[in-house]
Design a protein around this motif. Structure first.
Motif, PDB file in Angstrom:
ATOM      1  N   VAL A  49      -7.515  -2.035 -11.500  1.00  0.00           N
ATOM      2  CA  VAL A  49      -8.702  -1.268 -11.899  1.00  0.00           C
ATOM      3  C   VAL A  49      -9.355  -1.932 -13.107  1.00  0.00           C
ATOM      4  O   VAL A  49      -8.671  -2.398 -14.018  1.00  0.00           O
ATOM      5  CB  VAL A  49      -8.299   0.176 -12.256  1.00  0.00           C
ATOM      6  CG1 VAL A  49      -9.407   0.892 -13.011  1.00  0.00           C
ATOM      7  CG2 VAL A  49      -7.912   0.951 -11.009  1.00  0.00           C
ATOM      8  N   ASP A  50     -10.668  -1.968 -13.111  1.00  0.00           N
ATOM      9  CA  ASP A  50     -11.413  -2.363 -14.309  1.00  0.00           C
ATOM     10  C   ASP A  50     -11.561  -1.103 -15.176  1.00  0.00           C
ATOM     11  O   ASP A  50     -12.476  -0.297 -14.979  1.00  0.00           O
ATOM     12  CB  ASP A  50     -12.793  -2.914 -13.891  1.00  0.00           C
ATOM     13  CG  ASP A  50     -13.655  -3.216 -15.097  1.00  0.00           C
ATOM     14  OD1 ASP A  50     -13.187  -3.022 -16.237  1.00  0.00           O
ATOM     15  OD2 ASP A  50     -14.814  -3.626 -14.899  1.00  0.00           O
ATOM     16  N   TRP A  51     -10.619  -0.952 -16.107  1.00  0.00           N
ATOM     17  CA  TRP A  51     -10.586   0.289 -16.902  1.00  0.00           C
ATOM     18  C   TRP A  51     -11.766   0.407 -17.864  1.00  0.00           C
ATOM     19  O   TRP A  51     -12.003   1.464 -18.433  1.00  0.00           O
ATOM     20  CB  TRP A  51      -9.259   0.391 -17.666  1.00  0.00           C
ATOM     21  CG  TRP A  51      -8.095   0.605 -16.728  1.00  0.00           C
ATOM     22  CD1 TRP A  51      -7.149  -0.298 -16.384  1.00  0.00           C
ATOM     23  CD2 TRP A  51      -7.800   1.801 -15.986  1.00  0.00           C
ATOM     24  NE1 TRP A  51      -6.272   0.246 -15.473  1.00  0.00           N
ATOM     25  CE2 TRP A  51      -6.648   1.535 -15.222  1.00  0.00           C
ATOM     26  CE3 TRP A  51      -8.384   3.070 -15.890  1.00  0.00           C
ATOM     27  CZ2 TRP A  51      -6.076   2.483 -14.373  1.00  0.00           C
ATOM     28  CZ3 TRP A  51      -7.812   4.013 -15.053  1.00  0.00           C
ATOM     29  CH2 TRP A  51      -6.678   3.716 -14.300  1.00  0.00           C
ATOM     30  N   ARG A  71     -15.137  -0.085  -4.688  1.00  0.00           N
ATOM     31  CA  ARG A  71     -14.706  -1.491  -4.624  1.00  0.00           C
ATOM     32  C   ARG A  71     -13.228  -1.572  -4.201  1.00  0.00           C
ATOM     33  O   ARG A  71     -12.852  -2.407  -3.376  1.00  0.00           O
ATOM     34  CB  ARG A  71     -14.905  -2.148  -5.999  1.00  0.00           C
ATOM     35  CG  ARG A  71     -14.581  -3.632  -6.039  1.00  0.00           C
ATOM     36  CD  ARG A  71     -14.721  -4.206  -7.447  1.00  0.00           C
ATOM     37  NE  ARG A  71     -13.705  -3.748  -8.371  1.00  0.00           N
ATOM     38  CZ  ARG A  71     -12.441  -4.197  -8.419  1.00  0.00           C
ATOM     39  NH1 ARG A  71     -12.054  -5.137  -7.592  1.00  0.00           N
ATOM     40  NH2 ARG A  71     -11.585  -3.717  -9.304  1.00  0.00           N
ATOM     41  N   LEU A  72     -12.408  -0.681  -4.747  1.00  0.00           N
ATOM     42  CA  LEU A  72     -10.973  -0.711  -4.433  1.00  0.00           C
ATOM     43  C   LEU A  72     -10.711  -0.271  -2.985  1.00  0.00           C
ATOM     44  O   LEU A  72      -9.803  -0.779  -2.327  1.00  0.00           O
ATOM     45  CB  LEU A  72     -10.212   0.182  -5.416  1.00  0.00           C
ATOM     46  CG  LEU A  72     -10.325  -0.243  -6.892  1.00  0.00           C
ATOM     47  CD1 LEU A  72      -9.774   0.841  -7.810  1.00  0.00           C
ATOM     48  CD2 LEU A  72      -9.614  -1.572  -7.148  1.00  0.00           C
ATOM     49  N   GLU A  73     -11.521   0.638  -2.470  1.00  0.00           N
ATOM     50  CA  GLU A  73     -11.357   1.063  -1.072  1.00  0.00           C
ATOM     51  C   GLU A  73     -11.791  -0.053  -0.116  1.00  0.00           C
ATOM     52  O   GLU A  73     -11.168  -0.278   0.918  1.00  0.00           O
ATOM     53  CB  GLU A  73     -12.157   2.344  -0.812  1.00  0.00           C
ATOM     54  CG  GLU A  73     -11.589   3.550  -1.552  1.00  0.00           C
ATOM     55  CD  GLU A  73     -12.237   4.868  -1.160  1.00  0.00           C
ATOM     56  OE1 GLU A  73     -13.139   4.872  -0.289  1.00  0.00           O
ATOM     57  OE2 GLU A  73     -11.843   5.904  -1.735  1.00  0.00           O
ATOM     58  N   ILE A 246      -1.438   2.821  -6.915  1.00  0.00           N
ATOM     59  CA  ILE A 246      -1.308   3.814  -8.000  1.00  0.00           C
ATOM     60  C   ILE A 246      -2.484   3.754  -8.991  1.00  0.00           C
ATOM     61  O   ILE A 246      -3.040   4.809  -9.358  1.00  0.00           O
ATOM     62  CB  ILE A 246       0.078   3.684  -8.688  1.00  0.00           C
ATOM     63  CG1 ILE A 246       1.161   4.253  -7.755  1.00  0.00           C
ATOM     64  CG2 ILE A 246       0.096   4.394 -10.047  1.00  0.00           C
ATOM     65  CD1 ILE A 246       2.589   4.092  -8.244  1.00  0.00           C
ATOM     66  N   PRO A 247      -2.943   2.549  -9.404  1.00  0.00           N
ATOM     67  CA  PRO A 247      -4.082   2.533 -10.353  1.00  0.00           C
ATOM     68  C   PRO A 247      -5.336   3.212  -9.791  1.00  0.00           C
ATOM     69  O   PRO A 247      -6.064   3.885 -10.520  1.00  0.00           O
ATOM     70  CB  PRO A 247      -4.316   1.031 -10.584  1.00  0.00           C
ATOM     71  CG  PRO A 247      -2.995   0.393 -10.281  1.00  0.00           C
ATOM     72  CD  PRO A 247      -2.409   1.204  -9.166  1.00  0.00           C
ATOM     73  N   TYR A 248      -5.592   3.019  -8.480  1.00  0.00           N
ATOM     74  CA  TYR A 248      -6.732   3.695  -7.841  1.00  0.00           C
ATOM     75  C   TYR A 248      -6.613   5.203  -8.044  1.00  0.00           C
ATOM     76  O   TYR A 248      -7.587   5.875  -8.413  1.00  0.00           O
ATOM     77  CB  TYR A 248      -6.746   3.340  -6.353  1.00  0.00           C
ATOM     78  CG  TYR A 248      -7.580   4.263  -5.484  1.00  0.00           C
ATOM     79  CD1 TYR A 248      -8.941   4.031  -5.290  1.00  0.00           C
ATOM     80  CD2 TYR A 248      -7.000   5.379  -4.866  1.00  0.00           C
ATOM     81  CE1 TYR A 248      -9.698   4.882  -4.494  1.00  0.00           C
ATOM     82  CE2 TYR A 248      -7.759   6.231  -4.077  1.00  0.00           C
ATOM     83  CZ  TYR A 248      -9.112   5.983  -3.888  1.00  0.00           C
ATOM     84  OH  TYR A 248      -9.863   6.823  -3.117  1.00  0.00           O
ATOM     85  N   LEU A 266       0.162  10.992  -6.723  1.00  0.00           N
ATOM     86  CA  LEU A 266       0.780  10.254  -7.829  1.00  0.00           C
ATOM     87  C   LEU A 266       2.244  10.650  -8.004  1.00  0.00           C
ATOM     88  O   LEU A 266       3.113   9.795  -8.218  1.00  0.00           O
ATOM     89  CB  LEU A 266      -0.019  10.501  -9.118  1.00  0.00           C
ATOM     90  CG  LEU A 266      -1.325   9.701  -9.199  1.00  0.00           C
ATOM     91  CD1 LEU A 266      -2.237  10.234 -10.307  1.00  0.00           C
ATOM     92  CD2 LEU A 266      -1.042   8.204  -9.428  1.00  0.00           C
ATOM     93  N   THR A 267       2.528  11.936  -7.873  1.00  0.00           N
ATOM     94  CA  THR A 267       3.928  12.386  -7.992  1.00  0.00           C
ATOM     95  C   THR A 267       4.781  11.765  -6.896  1.00  0.00           C
ATOM     96  O   THR A 267       5.864  11.236  -7.145  1.00  0.00           O
ATOM     97  CB  THR A 267       4.005  13.928  -7.905  1.00  0.00           C
ATOM     98  OG1 THR A 267       3.187  14.473  -8.927  1.00  0.00           O
ATOM     99  CG2 THR A 267       5.422  14.424  -8.048  1.00  0.00           C
TER     100      THR A 267
END
Ligand code: SAM
Length: 284
Positions: A49-51, A71-73, A246-248, A266-267
């Motif tokens: 991810v570009d945070w 973008r990530l998808e 996970i970052p997404y 996430l869990t």
């Protein structure tokens, strides 16, 4: 029954309920992301991810987060297409459980080949065909209201078949039996899917929450290999994408388009009860 009629495609009350879910679905997490460039996805993202998007001034922050999630998808769909093997322009591919069709449009742009997308949601099929017309690829990219368990396509029609997050709605043995019929010998099957981790034991609460949210039945990882093998498919690649997705989810949880399902995902990923997998297999 008329081939292609609703009763012919939607064979069970369960399938009718899934179709109804997708027919009325207008979730901003799908529609706003798709509006970024007209590639509409109903799957999740992978990659770094570009945070810095979170530091954007408020007037543009939301827009940048949406673009980053999209973008990530799209990166996830590209990663799936990377595993289809060599595809020639004359080849035909099946996008099974195609949603609003973004992955098929990307495959046509990359390979120049023929695409058939199928969904049990007539609304999605109509939407996707409209997108194909807008891009003037309707001669090569066609979406159909069909059931992946009984597609109606001729035997040995496809060089490649994929499911992008759509296997959790069907029995895998029935699914791969149908694919064994319609794929060419030597053809490639690819899926990206969430799977429950066999080593965790039975499905966790978070996995059950995801099933309830989407009216689906997440399969254990082992089930894919049993069902593929039983139908003459030999796995060639398995990639565990859990860490990469996970970052997404962490970014999505901070976004305006969070739906509440971020916590169970996430869990489940972090406790090890759930995995995000790419599985590719060749038809023997
Ligand atoms: N693959 C798409 C993507 O990546 O954007 C959409 C994934 S969406 C989570 C699941 C899709 O599976 C929906 O389009 C739904 O209509 C479809 N689906 C569920 N059961 C199906 C079935 N039995 N036959 C065909 N499509 C089905």
């Amino acid at each position: 029954m008329t081939p292609g009629s609703t009763a012919d495609v939607l064979r069970t009350p369960y399938q009718r309920s899934v179709a109804e879910y997708w027919n009325v679905e207008k979730d901003p997490v799908n529609l706003r992301l798709g509006a970024v460039d007209g590639l509409y996805h109903h799957h999740y993202g992978i990659g770094e991810v570009d945070w810095s998007v979170l530091e954007t001034p408020l007037d543009r922050r939301d827009e940048r987060i949406i673009a980053e999630l999209h973008r990530l998808e799209s990166a996830q769909a590209e990663f799936l297409l990377d595993h289809l093997g060599p595809i020639a322009p004359q080849d035909r591919l099946l996008d099974s459980g195609c949603g609003r069709g973004g992955s098929s449009i990307m495959a046509n742009a990359r390979f120049g080949c023929h695409l058939d997308g199928i969904s049990i949601s007539q609304q999605q099929v109509d939407f996707a065909n409209q997108q194909a017309r807008l891009r003037d690829v309707q001669d090569k990219v066609r979406y159909h209201f069909r059931n992946m368990l009984d597609t109606g396509f001729d035997a040995a029609s496809f060089q490649g078949i994929w499911n992008n997050e759509s296997t959790m709605y069907v029995d895998l043995f029935a699914l791969f039996s149908e694919y064994a019929r319609i794929i060419k010998p030597g053809g490639r099957y690819v899926t990206i899917t969430g799977a429950s981790n066999d080593t965790f034991g039975l499905p966790s609460k978070s996995v059950c929450d995801i099933n309830a949210r989407y009216i689906c039945d997440i399969h254990p990882r082992s089930e894919y290999f049993k069902a593929l093998s039983a139908n003459g498919f030999s796995p060639i690649t398995v990639v565990d994408l859990t860490e990469a997705t996970i970052p997404y989810w962490e970014l999505r949880a901070k976004s305006s388009v969070a739906t509440g399902v971020e916590d169970p995902f996430l869990t489940a990923y972090k406790e090890g009860s759930f995995q995000y997998l790419l599985i590719a297999a060749d038809k023997i």
